[in-house]
Design a protein around this motif. Structure first.
Motif, PDB file in Angstrom:
ATOM      1  N   GLN A 150      62.750  86.868  52.005  1.00 47.58           N
ATOM      2  CA  GLN A 150      63.279  85.972  51.023  1.00 47.58           C
ATOM      3  C   GLN A 150      62.557  85.844  49.892  1.00 47.58           C
ATOM      4  N   CYS A 170      68.655  83.622  43.695  1.00 45.20           N
ATOM      5  CA  CYS A 170      67.803  84.103  45.458  1.00 45.20           C
ATOM      6  C   CYS A 170      68.836  85.280  46.377  1.00 45.20           C
ATOM      7  N   ASN A 172      68.653  87.768  48.144  1.00 44.56           N
ATOM      8  CA  ASN A 172      68.475  87.276  49.652  1.00 44.56           C
ATOM      9  C   ASN A 172      69.084  86.779  50.426  1.00 44.56           C
ATOM     10  N   LEU A 173      69.380  85.581  50.117  1.00 38.19           N
ATOM     11  CA  LEU A 173      69.419  84.273  50.841  1.00 38.19           C
ATOM     12  C   LEU A 173      70.953  84.436  51.098  1.00 38.19           C
ATOM     13  N   GLU A 184      63.212  83.105  56.610  1.00 40.90           N
ATOM     14  CA  GLU A 184      62.689  84.532  55.808  1.00 40.90           C
ATOM     15  C   GLU A 184      63.736  86.013  56.238  1.00 40.90           C
ATOM     16  N   VAL A 187      69.011  87.547  56.311  1.00 40.56           N
ATOM     17  CA  VAL A 187      68.938  87.701  54.586  1.00 40.56           C
ATOM     18  C   VAL A 187      70.167  88.549  54.362  1.00 40.56           C
ATOM     19  N   GLY A 193      73.667  87.070  47.147  1.00 45.24           N
ATOM     20  CA  GLY A 193      72.756  86.606  47.756  1.00 45.24           C
ATOM     21  C   GLY A 193      73.682  85.229  46.859  1.00 45.24           C
ATOM     22  N   MET A 270      61.310  78.985  47.113  1.00 42.57           N
ATOM     23  CA  MET A 270      62.318  78.758  48.209  1.00 42.57           C
ATOM     24  C   MET A 270      62.573  77.112  49.051  1.00 42.57           C
TER      25      MET A 270
END
Length: 360
Positions: A150, A170, A172-173, A184, A187, A193, A270
């Motif tokens: 993240q 974000c 990769n969220l 973390e 992903v 994201g 984050m």
């Protein structure tokens, strides 16, 4: 009918952060997690993507609001000293995706190497107390970014030291139902994201991001929970975060019956995102002493988003966080931070004060 306050600024910030988010995500994918990094004077890693994202963000914003100031994490010093690194950053900037527009025109990006270096250095501003200042962290959580975990692309507008607009990408969220947990390694591998945003007094919103644009906005409205304090999920610093008093954090959480550590995230921004999405309940920052400070770009924007979603943020003395201190939020003026929803805020504050007294 007139537009709401800061509508133009929000629209530009959304498009700008979206482009920078795509750039960082595509760069990360292209390297298969083998990210070339430099080391700054404080020994934290800086990737090519940091520099490139800062160049793109400031270039787009300054083209529309040329009188505004900027505070960014990066400077172009390393690029001026290392031609090979500069060349790699320029290659990334020049290949940035042409997505989004503002008022019918493409977002500006640097037209050459010298302009790129000059634009990055516009982020060397020092003051945030007066006028309009954009605060940015092009990649918050570089250490986890390098691992494919993240990270956040952060932009906030301060006016006379007050947060007015906050936008955080974000990339990769993975999008999940309200209250879904954030980790973390959870992903968004295939997609791009999500993005969160807020304008002072206008609420907080979340959008999906894809390669072509932004999805529709959904308002974030955190609900008061009817749970025992022992069920609180604290979002804690990742192992190795030496600027915080880990044992005092543990004492607070265990005094409430909560699990320690709770959810662990490296990126400070984050942590605010996890709170705003209802994935965690409380965030504590307890520095070892009042001599410690933290960087303004680690908090501007994310704090506004959580507050507009319904949260409360104060320092450990019960005061509001002063964003008008310049590049650093000093412990003498704002010692630590508590962020939580209203139903549990005072109980957490009380437990924190008791733990601090016992630690003396």
């Amino acid at each position: 009918m007139s537009s709401p306050p800061y509508a133009r600024e929000l629209a530009l910030a959304l498009q700008t952060v979206h482009r920078a988010s795509l750039l960082t995500k595509q760069f990360l994918r292209s390297l298969s997690n083998n990210v070339a990094a430099e080391t700054k004077t404080d020994d934290s890693p800086v990737t090519i993507a940091d520099f490139a994202a800062q160049a793109l963000i400031i270039s787009a914003i300054s083209a529309v609001f040329p009188s505004d100031g900027f505070i960014g994490e990066e400077s172009a010093t390393a690029l001026r000293e290392k031609p090979s690194l500069c060349s790699n950053v320029w290659n990334l900037v020049s290949s940035a995706p042409q997505v989004g527009d503002f008022e019918g025109e493409a977002l500006r990006k640097p037209k050459g190497v010298q302009e790129m270096l000059d634009v990055i250095d516009l982020g060397a501003g020092e003051q945030t107390a007066k006028g309009r200042v954009w605060v940015l962290d092009p990649v918050d959580g570089t250490a986890t970014f390098m691992k494919g975990q993240q990270y956040a692309v952060c932009l906030a507008l301060l006016v006379d030291g007050v947060q007015k607009v906050g936008v955080i990408g974000c990339p990769n969220l993975r999008r999940s139902p309200a209250g879904g947990k954030i980790h973390e390694d959870l992903v968004d591998v295939e997609g791009y994201g999500i993005m969160l945003s807020a304008v002072e007094g206008q609420g907080a919103f979340v959008r999906g991001m894809d390669a072509k644009g932004l999805e529709g906005a959904e308002r974030i409205e955190l609900k008061e929970k009817n749970v025992d304090l022992s069920e609180l999920d604290f979002v804690d610093a990742a192992p190795g975060w030496s600027s915080l008093s880990q044992e005092t954090h543990r004492a607070v959480e265990e005094s409430l019956g909560a699990k320690w550590p709770g959810t662990q995230l490296w990126s400070q921004q984050m942590k605010y995102i996890s709170l705003a999405l209802g994935a965690t309940d409380v965030m504590l920052r307890i520095p070892p002493s009042r001599d410690r400070w933290t960087q303004v770009w680690d908090h501007a924007g994310g704090q506004l988003i959580f507050q507009e979603a319904g949260g409360i943020i104060k320092d450990l003395d019960g005061g509001a966080i002063d964003m008008g201190q310049g590049r650093k939020i000093h412990g003498q003026r704002n010692f630590g931070t508590i962020a939580a929803l209203p139903w549990c805020f005072e109980r957490v504050m009380e437990a924190t004060k008791k733990a601090l007294e016992c630690s003396k």
